[in-house]
Write a protein that holds these residues in place. Structure first.
Motif, short mmCIF file in Angstrom:
data_model
loop_
_atom_site.label_atom_id
_atom_site.label_comp_id
_atom_site.label_asym_id
_atom_site.label_seq_id
_atom_site.Cartn_x
_atom_site.Cartn_y
_atom_site.Cartn_z
N VAL A 202 48.80 60.72 29.70
CA VAL A 202 48.36 60.23 31.01
C VAL A 202 49.42 59.26 31.52
N VAL A 203 50.02 59.60 32.67
CA VAL A 203 51.10 58.80 33.23
C VAL A 203 50.59 58.07 34.47
N GLY A 204 50.72 56.75 34.48
CA GLY A 204 50.35 55.99 35.68
C GLY A 204 49.54 54.75 35.34
N GLY A 205 49.68 53.72 36.17
CA GLY A 205 49.02 52.46 35.91
C GLY A 205 48.04 52.03 36.98
N HIS B 205 48.37 66.99 38.34
CA HIS B 205 48.31 65.74 39.09
C HIS B 205 46.85 65.33 39.21
N THR B 206 46.62 64.07 39.54
CA THR B 206 45.25 63.57 39.72
C THR B 206 44.40 64.51 40.56
N ARG B 207 44.96 65.03 41.63
CA ARG B 207 44.18 65.88 42.54
C ARG B 207 43.78 67.20 41.90
N ASP B 208 44.43 67.59 40.79
CA ASP B 208 44.09 68.84 40.12
C ASP B 208 42.99 68.64 39.06
N TYR B 209 42.68 67.41 38.75
CA TYR B 209 41.75 67.11 37.65
C TYR B 209 40.32 67.52 38.02
N VAL C 227 49.42 68.61 27.42
CA VAL C 227 49.19 68.38 28.85
C VAL C 227 49.86 67.07 29.26
N ILE C 228 50.50 67.08 30.44
CA ILE C 228 50.96 65.85 31.06
C ILE C 228 50.20 65.71 32.37
N LEU C 229 49.41 64.65 32.46
CA LEU C 229 48.61 64.39 33.66
C LEU C 229 49.27 63.26 34.44
N TRP C 230 49.80 63.60 35.59
CA TRP C 230 50.52 62.64 36.41
C TRP C 230 49.54 61.94 37.36
N TYR D 145 52.23 62.77 44.63
CA TYR D 145 53.59 62.38 44.23
C TYR D 145 53.75 62.53 42.73
N ILE D 146 54.76 63.30 42.32
CA ILE D 146 55.13 63.42 40.91
C ILE D 146 56.62 63.10 40.81
N PRO D 147 56.98 62.05 40.10
CA PRO D 147 58.40 61.70 39.99
C PRO D 147 59.18 62.76 39.22
#
Length: 382
Positions: free
Chosen positions: A192-195, A175-179, A300-303, A159-161
């Motif tokens: 880094v976006v997310g809590g 996204h996390t799964r691409d890391y 880079v924006i890492l969702w 999920y990416i908003p």
């Protein structure tokens, strides 16, 4: 029963026929393997009474795709599958063992020991209602089933908003799964976006390799001490209550309301990596911008914004409520209220590894009982 990936030219003819089977288990991660194990314990035979389909290329579920730095020391606990301990197959004395290697090895041994005969790679594209039966379309042909245990997890639905300007950004968006590794970001600035827990783990790694900015929608709350079993049960109960009302289950972070204050998190705080900023309002060509006009450059924006349940193949069955959730029933909230022939394991309260084990057993018994497949002596034993 032999299942092979269909060649393109055979798909039109395959669409006219369907292999009849009582049950289809979709997915062979923790929840799917647990369900298959319990079906076997009830006396049902793989490839005769039920078939297990998995779209992954090899055993291991989503674990086989996790980033290399996720080791047995850093991962949340890997719970044993029913009937076989993890440490029987994988030595846990070393903290450096990669989870993406260890867990698939364990799952492969489990499939072999219990002869679960998982067919892969077989992707289920759609499930349709055909009156008394359900038609399961796959890349390897179609199946006609009386019931389904769906255990597809979330890994395939990141999920990416949506944010204004995302298409203009000239850097990378992941996204996390691409890391894979923090080294690829050296000398770049990473937002880094997310809590959630994954966001914290990746922020920890990346902030030791390069400069970072941490952005979350809510102010993060940290909890002293480990999450106890009692606290875990409370969270599961909250999620179960939500899905029984037909509400979306929500993320772990949204339900716990806090994150564990581990030694690693304390170290991050000391070096300034936890200086969190509120969510930005738009993405620019060169970074991000807040509503007050403040900008920050980024490469880079890492969702790290989580996943959604991978249930698109069930869309024709119209299981969802108006709010987007699915009303669940049954002893452990695995049975779909709108269609009791379908059980969702690894969804809602059974999304954790330990919850998936229990849910697999409940789904196997409840579904076969609903379809009147269980012998009378087993039904009467409860």
């Amino acid at each position: 029963m032999t299942i092979e990936q269909s060649a393109p030219e055979s798909q039109s003819s395959a669409a006219r026929f369907a292999v009849k089977v009582d049950l289809v288990v979709i997915g062979a991660g923790q929840a799917g393997l647990s369900s298959a194990y319990h079906l076997r314990r009830l006396g049902f035979e793989p490839d005769r009474d039920f078939v297990v389909l998995d779209q992954a290329p090899s055993p291991g579920g989503a674990w086989q795709f996790r980033w290399p730095s996720l080791t047995l020391a850093t991962v949340n606990r890997v719970h044993d599958l029913p009937g076989m301990r993890f440490d029987e197959i994988v030595g846990t004395e070393s903290d450096t063992v990669q989870a993406s290697v260890a867990v698939p090895r364990y799952y492969a041994a489990y499939e072999e020991r219990y002869d679960l005969r998982v067919h892969r790679p077989v992707k289920v594209s759609v499930v349709c209602d055909r009156g008394e039966r359900l038609r399961v379309e796959t890349g390897a042909g179609a199946f006609s089933a009386r019931g389904i245990v769906n255990a597809t997890g979330t890994w395939e639905t990141p999920y990416i908003p949506e944010y204004p300007g995302a298409e203009r950004f000239r850097g990378r968006q992941l996204h996390t799964r691409d890391y894979r590794t923090a080294d690829e970001f050296r000398r770049q600035h990473v937002i880094v976006v997310g809590g959630g827990i994954s966001a914290i783990q990746l922020l920890d790694e990346i902030s030791q390799a390069t400069t970072t900015t941490w952005v979350t929608r809510r102010e993060p709350q940290f909890r002293e001490g480990p999450f106890t079993e009692e606290f875990g049960r409370q969270i599961v109960a909250m999620v179960e209550d939500r899905v029984r009302q037909g509400l979306p289950p929500g993320s772990v972070a949204s339900n716990t309301g806090s994150l564990p204050l581990t030694p690693a998190v304390r170290a991050m705080r000391e070096r300034g990596a936890l200086n969190r900023l509120p969510m930005f309002s738009e993405i620019t060509e060169t970074g991000i911008r807040w509503a007050d006009g403040t900008e920050r450059r980024a490469d880079v924006i890492l969702w790290c914004t989580g996943f959604r349940s991978s249930l698109d193949h069930l869309a024709p069955l119209q299981l969802r409520e108006e709010g987007g959730g699915i009303t669940m029933t049954g002893r452990l909230a695995t049975q779909v209220a709108r269609d009791p022939r379908i059980h969702l394991v690894g969804y809602g309260p059974s999304a954790s590894t330990i919850g998936a084990n229990r849910a697999g057993g409940a789904a196997a018994r409840e579904l076969t009982q609903y379809l009147e497949m269980l012998p009378a002596e087993i039904r009467s034993s409860g």
